[in-house]
Design a protein around this motif. Structure first.
Motif: not given
Length: 424
Positions: A111-124
């Motif tokens: 069973q394969i699920e493509k799951r949304r996750v955070p990018i991680g660390v974002i610099g603005i």
């Protein structure tokens, strides 16, 4: 650059990375609690915020900033309330983290699920807009990302006051203080260090003028999501309604002329120009706009006795960020499309017409992040699109395009569940 400054920035990134691991699995209720606290703190702390903002405004006037630049810096009671409302709206939005984007079961039972996750660390990296501090902090927080904020020197005191409120809200929700960090210096050397920390920071989003964005894109070893300029067009078609043409054009140009989704260029179908252009030009001039016209549009305005300035070639593809607008005539819808695709920055364009077929052709053929029909380009905005806020408007084509809300601040991973399967 001093060793101490490099160490400071690196330490911020290291702590952000550690905080990102906590945020990635933080429950929605905890993140929303921090946002609710921040929404309450903003109006409650108005005196402190306005005092800090006034320090920045005093310096801006002394340093000769333009009225459009000062407008970007300015926080008013209405803008502060809009900030608080944007926080409330983001809190009310569905949490994107953990959403299943796609599921499938293989013939072997995996069973394969493509799951949304955070990018991680974002610099603005941004310049003189205090709302960016709040917008970026709340969107990153809700999407499970740690954020590192580096604002411009023009807005340093306001940003510091706002970042302190974010820290207070994080503490109230028992979330790590390092989840949102403001670089405590405007030294350009700190930015140079930040842009090289690709082992700790996963994405950079610059917001500001073209020179800032190009500097970031050219010096970063971290992926950059960007738009360079906002050369936005309004096209008045042969079948344009005159009342809508006037209201949309004036709003797109003058509602807030110093921002990236303000219209800079006006195209008018030559067959409709004798009727449309004098009316629209009169309304624009009444709103304080200087019109820089090509020869064909200038001839119509001269005959009508309406003031204008001859346009240079550069004027007809410029981003003015003020009360100036380029004007030119085109002989067909296809000519308008070709002109916009050649000279716009791919940000926001609008057609005014009662011809649905012409509108459909325009919206399909224009290669921009947002294409409007009978509506102002000023609506290309995360808040107006119902995202609560935005972290930026991308004119890139990979990963994200247009206003970037919560889903655009996520990546995905594959979660695979088996019952002992092995590969033959």
């Amino acid at each position: 650059m001093s060793v101490d400054l490099a160490n400071l920035v690196t330490s911020i990134a290291q702590r952000a990375r550690a905080a990102s691991h906590v945020l990635a699995t933080a429950p929605s209720e905890q993140k929303n609690a921090a946002l609710a606290k921040l929404a309450d703190l903003l109006p409650a702390s108005a005196d402190t915020i306005f005092a800090a903002n006034q320090r920045d405004l005093d310096a801006a006037a002394a340093n000769g900033l333009t009225p459009a630049q000062i407008d970007r810096l300015t926080l008013t009671p209405a803008r502060l309330e809009q900030l608080a409302e944007s926080v409330r709206q983001v809190a009310a939005l569905p949490d994107p983290v953990g959403a299943a984007l796609e599921t499938r079961t293989r013939p072997n039972g995996l069973q394969i699920e493509k799951r949304r996750v955070p990018i991680g660390v974002i610099g603005i990296i941004y310049e003189a807009r205090p709302n960016v501090t709040i917008d970026c902090a709340i969107l990153c927080l809700k999407s499970g990302n740690a954020s590192i904020l580096r604002g411009g020197k023009e807005i340093f005191h306001t940003n510091t006051a706002l970042a302190a409120l974010v820290a207070e809200a994080l503490a109230a929700a028992d979330l790590p203080a390092d989840a949102v960090q403001l670089i405590p210096t405007t030294d350009r050397a700190a930015l140079n260090t930040l842009l090289k920390l690709d082992e700790l920071i996963h994405c950079i989003i610059p917001r500001g003028g073209e020179s800032l964005i190009r500097f970031v894109a050219q010096n970063s070893t971290i992926p950059v999501i960007k738009h360079y300029t906002g050369v936005c067009f309004v096209y008045l078609d042969e079948q344009a309604d005159a009342t809508i043409a006037e209201s949309v054009t004036v709003n797109a140009k003058t509602q807030r002329p110093g921002v990236c989704n303000a219209a800079e260029q006006l195209l008018v179908h030559a067959a409709a120009a004798p009727k449309l252009l004098p009316r629209v030009a009169t309304a624009l001039i009444a709103a304080g706009v200087e019109l820089r016209c090509d020869a064909a549009s200038a001839a119509i305005l001269t005959e009508a006795g309406i003031a204008h300035t001859p346009a240079t070639a550069d004027d007809l593809k410029a981003e003015f960020l003020g009360l100036i607008m380029g004007v030119q005539l085109v002989d067909s819808l296809e000519s308008a499309i070709a002109t916009i695709n050649r000279d716009s920055s791919g940000h926001s364009e609008s057609i005014v017409t009662t011809d649905a077929a012409a509108a459909a052709r325009f919206q399909a053929a224009i290669d921009s992040a947002a294409v409007f029909w009978n509506a102002s380009t000023r609506f290309n905005d995360g808040f107006e699109f119902g995202f609560g806020a935005e972290i930026g408007i991308s004119t890139d084509r990979l990963h994200a395009r247009g206003p970037m809300g919560l889903p655009e601040l996520c990546s995905y991973k594959y979660v695979v569940t088996g019952t002992g399967q092995i590969r033959e």
